[in-house]
Design an enzyme around this catalytic site. Structure first.
Site, PDB file in Angstrom:
ATOM      1  N   LYS A 127       8.176  -9.954   1.044  1.00 60.47           N
ATOM      2  CA  LYS A 127       7.865  -9.640   2.444  1.00 60.47           C
ATOM      3  C   LYS A 127       7.224 -10.834   3.161  1.00 60.47           C
ATOM      4  O   LYS A 127       6.767 -11.785   2.522  1.00 60.47           O
ATOM      5  CB  LYS A 127       6.977  -8.391   2.485  1.00 60.47           C
ATOM      6  CG  LYS A 127       7.707  -7.150   1.940  1.00 60.47           C
ATOM      7  CD  LYS A 127       6.900  -5.876   2.137  1.00 60.47           C
ATOM      8  CE  LYS A 127       7.648  -4.688   1.540  1.00 60.47           C
ATOM      9  NZ  LYS A 127       6.917  -3.410   1.760  1.00 60.47           N
TER      10      LYS A 127
ATOM     11  N   TYR B 223      14.734   0.598   6.682  1.00 58.47           N
ATOM     12  CA  TYR B 223      13.667   1.579   6.458  1.00 58.47           C
ATOM     13  C   TYR B 223      13.963   2.919   7.142  1.00 58.47           C
ATOM     14  O   TYR B 223      13.040   3.677   7.423  1.00 58.47           O
ATOM     15  CB  TYR B 223      12.331   1.014   6.933  1.00 58.47           C
ATOM     16  CG  TYR B 223      11.703   0.050   5.939  1.00 58.47           C
ATOM     17  CD1 TYR B 223      11.363   0.469   4.656  1.00 58.47           C
ATOM     18  CD2 TYR B 223      11.432  -1.264   6.277  1.00 58.47           C
ATOM     19  CE1 TYR B 223      10.782  -0.393   3.743  1.00 58.47           C
ATOM     20  CE2 TYR B 223      10.848  -2.141   5.365  1.00 58.47           C
ATOM     21  CZ  TYR B 223      10.529  -1.693   4.097  1.00 58.47           C
ATOM     22  OH  TYR B 223       9.935  -2.547   3.188  1.00 58.47           O
TER      23      TYR B 223
ATOM     24  N   HIS C 195       9.237  -5.540  -1.881  1.00 56.95           N
ATOM     25  CA  HIS C 195       9.961  -4.263  -1.918  1.00 56.95           C
ATOM     26  C   HIS C 195      10.732  -4.156  -3.224  1.00 56.95           C
ATOM     27  O   HIS C 195      11.209  -5.160  -3.749  1.00 56.95           O
ATOM     28  CB  HIS C 195      10.959  -4.221  -0.744  1.00 56.95           C
ATOM     29  CG  HIS C 195      11.961  -3.107  -0.842  1.00 56.95           C
ATOM     30  ND1 HIS C 195      11.675  -1.825  -0.413  1.00 56.95           N
ATOM     31  CD2 HIS C 195      13.227  -3.064  -1.345  1.00 56.95           C
ATOM     32  CE1 HIS C 195      12.733  -1.051  -0.648  1.00 56.95           C
ATOM     33  NE2 HIS C 195      13.686  -1.776  -1.212  1.00 56.95           N
TER      34      HIS C 195
HETATM   35  N1  UDP Z   1       3.951   1.425   4.380  1.00 53.27           N
HETATM   36  C1  UDP Z   1       3.012   1.274   5.396  1.00 53.27           C
HETATM   37  N2  UDP Z   1       2.034   2.223   5.526  1.00 53.27           N
HETATM   38  C2  UDP Z   1       1.971   3.322   4.715  1.00 53.27           C
HETATM   39  C3  UDP Z   1       2.931   3.475   3.700  1.00 53.27           C
HETATM   40  C4  UDP Z   1       3.919   2.499   3.560  1.00 53.27           C
HETATM   41  O1  UDP Z   1       3.045   0.292   6.141  1.00 53.27           O
HETATM   42  O2  UDP Z   1       1.064   4.152   4.895  1.00 53.27           O
HETATM   43  C5  UDP Z   1       4.996   0.400   4.218  1.00 53.27           C
HETATM   44  C6  UDP Z   1       4.800  -0.467   2.971  1.00 53.27           C
HETATM   45  O3  UDP Z   1       5.154  -1.812   3.315  1.00 53.27           O
HETATM   46  C7  UDP Z   1       5.774   0.153   1.998  1.00 53.27           C
HETATM   47  C8  UDP Z   1       6.909   0.588   2.923  1.00 53.27           C
HETATM   48  O4  UDP Z   1       6.257   1.042   4.088  1.00 53.27           O
HETATM   49  O5  UDP Z   1       6.180  -0.772   1.004  1.00 53.27           O
HETATM   50  C9  UDP Z   1       7.795   1.685   2.379  1.00 53.27           C
HETATM   51  O6  UDP Z   1       6.964   2.777   1.996  1.00 53.27           O
HETATM   52  P1  UDP Z   1       7.229   3.570   0.655  1.00 53.27           P
HETATM   53  O7  UDP Z   1       6.368   4.779   0.679  1.00 53.27           O
HETATM   54  O8  UDP Z   1       8.710   3.743   0.466  1.00 53.27           O
HETATM   55  O9  UDP Z   1       6.628   2.575  -0.463  1.00 53.27           O
HETATM   56  P2  UDP Z   1       7.364   1.661  -1.544  1.00 53.27           P
HETATM   57  O10 UDP Z   1       8.610   2.377  -1.974  1.00 53.27           O
HETATM   58  O11 UDP Z   1       7.652   0.339  -0.878  1.00 53.27           O
HETATM   59  O12 UDP Z   1       6.370   1.520  -2.654  1.00 53.27           O
END
Ligand code: UDP
Ligand code: MG
Length: 139
Positions: A11, A51, A117
């Site tokens: 990222k 996303y 990610h």
């Molecule tokens: N994210 C965020 N705030 C939150 C939760 C997630 O900004 O409260 C962002 C974070 O960069 C995360 C991405 O959104 O990696 C996708 O969220 P997910 O829950 O899918 O987490 P991941 O699969 O990346 O662990």
């Protein structure tokens, strides 16, 4: 059967702060091979598609803005049980709770700027790779 391919993206904060080399090394050292690798700058359109599952979450617009602030490094990688073992290597979403020897534990700055990610299923890995890479960029 668990697939051998997953998708990752280093990222903006981690790229800007010079952590690409260390992160790519950790991925190699964990036994993954690179099938495709490049630096891109995300556009809002691409970040929204990427996303899309989170489009109704409160953090969605901020996340899309953040992902477009500066370049990211994207890779298609292969390894045994790729999705699950790569998620173990990157650690929990929130760097505060990620184990210290994981990529997010080492290089994550906040829940949004969590360094990297990793796809969460074989199906999403295939979708993400198809969204980001052209066939001729994969080896
Ligand atoms: N994210 C965020 N705030 C939150 C939760 C997630 O900004 O409260 C962002 C974070 O960069 C995360 C991405 O959104 O990696 C996708 O969220 P997910 O829950 O899918 O987490 P991941 O699969 O990346 O662990
Ligand atoms: Mg996710």
């Amino acid at each position: 059967m668990a697939g051998k391919i997953t998708f990752t993206m280093i990222k903006p904060n981690a790229v800007k702060n010079g952590h690409c080399g260390s992160i790519l090394h950790m991925i190699n050292a964990a036994g993954f091979c690179y099938k495709g690798l490049k630096m891109i700058k995300m556009t809002p359109g691409l970040a929204k598609k990427f996303y899309a599952v989170h489009k109704d979450r409160p953090f969605f617009n901020d996340l899309v803005d953040y992902m477009c602030t500066s370049p990211v490094v994207v890779a298609a990688i292969s390894g045994d049980n790729a999705v699950e073992s790569f998620r173990n290597l990157i650690g929990a979403t929130d760097p505060k709770t990620a184990a210290p020897d994981t990529i997010r534990g080492k290089y994550g700055e906040s829940i949004q700027m969590n360094a990297i990610h990793g796809s969460d299923s074989d199906e999403n890995a295939a979708k993400e790779i198809a969204l980001i890479f052209k066939d001729e960029e994969l080896f």
